[in-house]
Design a protein around this motif. Structure first.
Motif, PDB file in Angstrom:
ATOM      1  N   GLU A  98       0.823  -1.211   0.000  1.00 20.56           N
ATOM      2  CA  GLU A  98       0.000   0.000   0.000  1.00 20.56           C
ATOM      3  C   GLU A  98       0.858   1.262   0.000  1.00 20.56           C
ATOM      4  O   GLU A  98       0.487   2.281  -0.564  1.00 20.56           O
ATOM      5  N   GLY A 132      -0.116   1.636  -3.561  1.00 16.75           N
ATOM      6  CA  GLY A 132      -1.536   1.818  -3.237  1.00 16.75           C
ATOM      7  C   GLY A 132      -1.852   3.174  -2.641  1.00 16.75           C
ATOM      8  O   GLY A 132      -1.331   4.205  -3.069  1.00 16.75           O
ATOM      9  N   TYR A 178      -0.715   0.407   8.291  1.00 14.58           N
ATOM     10  CA  TYR A 178      -1.704  -0.392   7.577  1.00 14.58           C
ATOM     11  C   TYR A 178      -2.310  -1.395   8.549  1.00 14.58           C
ATOM     12  O   TYR A 178      -1.593  -2.021   9.336  1.00 14.58           O
ATOM     13  N   ILE A 216      -4.251   3.151   6.835  1.00 16.17           N
ATOM     14  CA  ILE A 216      -4.930   2.497   5.720  1.00 16.17           C
ATOM     15  C   ILE A 216      -5.572   1.212   6.227  1.00 16.17           C
ATOM     16  O   ILE A 216      -4.929   0.415   6.911  1.00 16.17           O
ATOM     17  N   ALA A 234      -7.788   0.648   1.793  1.00 15.80           N
ATOM     18  CA  ALA A 234      -6.714   0.107   0.950  1.00 15.80           C
ATOM     19  C   ALA A 234      -7.146   0.146  -0.510  1.00 15.80           C
ATOM     20  O   ALA A 234      -8.326   0.050  -0.824  1.00 15.80           O
ATOM     21  N   GLU A 235      -6.165   0.306  -1.410  1.00 16.63           N
ATOM     22  CA  GLU A 235      -6.492   0.443  -2.836  1.00 16.63           C
ATOM     23  C   GLU A 235      -6.174  -0.790  -3.660  1.00 16.63           C
ATOM     24  O   GLU A 235      -6.623  -0.918  -4.781  1.00 16.63           O
ATOM     25  N   ILE A 247      -3.450  -7.219  -3.174  1.00 13.18           N
ATOM     26  CA  ILE A 247      -2.591  -6.672  -2.113  1.00 13.18           C
ATOM     27  C   ILE A 247      -1.498  -7.655  -1.688  1.00 13.18           C
ATOM     28  O   ILE A 247      -0.360  -7.251  -1.446  1.00 13.18           O
TER      29      ILE A 247
END
Ligand SMILES: [Zn+2]
Length: 324
Positions: free
Chosen positions: A121, A125, A135, A263, A300-301, A306
């Motif tokens: 991330e 991310g 995170y 995140i 999170a993106e 991931i």
């Protein structure tokens, strides 16, 4: 010669491998069953085969690969490259890095999956623009990873950021780690499922029982979320309560780390609209004004990528820091 990086996401049921170029773009990927039930040697064989498949697909030789990064469930010793043990994988004190390096001849780095995801991330991310972030993964358990001044903060022997096992209420439920009232025992998917089964068993939620065809054991966080979306007040309350305790955990994270960003990822975040507002409200009540002022909480993106992007970030971390 063009250089490449490999990432491998080791899970209890599947192995994902990906080959990335020097910018971190995935070129090819492969997937294989872990076959954990067949034992340690078979798992390692499957990992090696997945990597060879990825390289063959891309027409890239092992010599062109700079580093292989592995993200694995722990506990593990990243510096020694050893997986200590894991509840989903049948191994104890496995010299994973040594075995992979011997088999493949590629420099290999190992990190626990939550730390790897934090790196993913950070570099690919939601955390790209910040140097300091925490995170948190909220899934069956709750794990975490902190990036401080662009680098992963692992702790002296790799046990930093066990935020899931920080105690929120010493009179709370028993946690898998043996303590009472850890964040994980309130806000993980496992604990939400447990609360939901207790409520159904006590006759408080016909909706959840209906959704599980009257089989209480089948009620989990997913069914609880479905019931909540259909207006079941008990299910809604279970998520709100999980959100409240998560908010205490987040408030503590804000006060301890003073990062620009937190995140949130993991499967439970798919139902974030059921608990995130409550979590953020509680976080704001608990956090001190100074650190609260600068922190942003983001989802999170990287989604289902991931694990793999995290493993690639493990392989590329040194290069990414230098290139910045
Ligand atoms: Zn615990």
């Amino acid at each position: 010669m063009k250089e490449y990086y490999l990432g491998l996401d080791l899970g209890g049921t599947k192995i994902l491998a990906g080959l990335a170029d020097a910018q971190g773009n995935i070129i090819t990927r492969s997937r294989k069953e872990t076959e954990a039930e067949l034992g340690e040697d078979k798992i390692i064989e499957n990992m090696i085969e997945t990597i060879e498949e990825v390289l063959n697909k891309a027409g890239v030789s092992k010599e062109q690969v700079r580093t292989l990064g592995i993200g694995s469930p722990g506990p593990l010793d990243a510096k020694k490259g050893i997986i200590i043990e894991n509840s989903n994988l049948p191994w104890k004190n496995v010299q994973l890095v040594k075995k992979m390096e011997t088999a493949l001849g590629i420099n290999t780095l190992l990190k626990n999956d939550a730390n790897a995801a934090a790196l993913g991330e950070k570099w690919f991310g939601a955390g790209k623009k910040v140097d300091n972030m925490v995170y948190l993964t909220i899934s069956t358990g709750i794990g975490g990873g902190a990036i401080i001044n662009k680098e992963l903060f692992s702790g002296v022997n790799d046990n930093a950021c066990e935020i899931g096992h920080t105690v929120i209420d010493p009179d709370g439920p028993l946690c898998g780690c043996g303590n009472h009232g850890c964040l994980e025992s309130f806000s993980s998917g496992t604990s939400i499922g447990k609360r939901a089964r207790e409520a159904a068993a006590a006759g408080k939620s016909k909706k959840m029982l209906d959704l599980a065809d009257n089989i209480i054991e089948d009620i989990d966080a997913v069914i609880c979320a479905q019931a909540a979306y259909q207006g079941d007040q008990i299910a809604i309350d279970i998520f709100e309560k999980a959100g409240y305790y998560l908010g205490i955990g987040l408030g503590n994270v804000v006060n301890i780390f003073n990062t620009e960003m937190i995140i949130l990822g993991g499967g439970v975040m798919k139902a974030s609209d059921l608990f995130l507002d409550q979590a953020l409200k509680t976080m704001k009540d608990i956090a001190l004004p100074g650190p609260l002022e600068i922190v942003t909480v983001k989802e999170a993106e990287l989604g289902s990528d991931i694990g793999l992007m995290g493993a690639i970030a493990v392989a590329m971390e040194d290069r990414l820091i230098k290139n910045e």
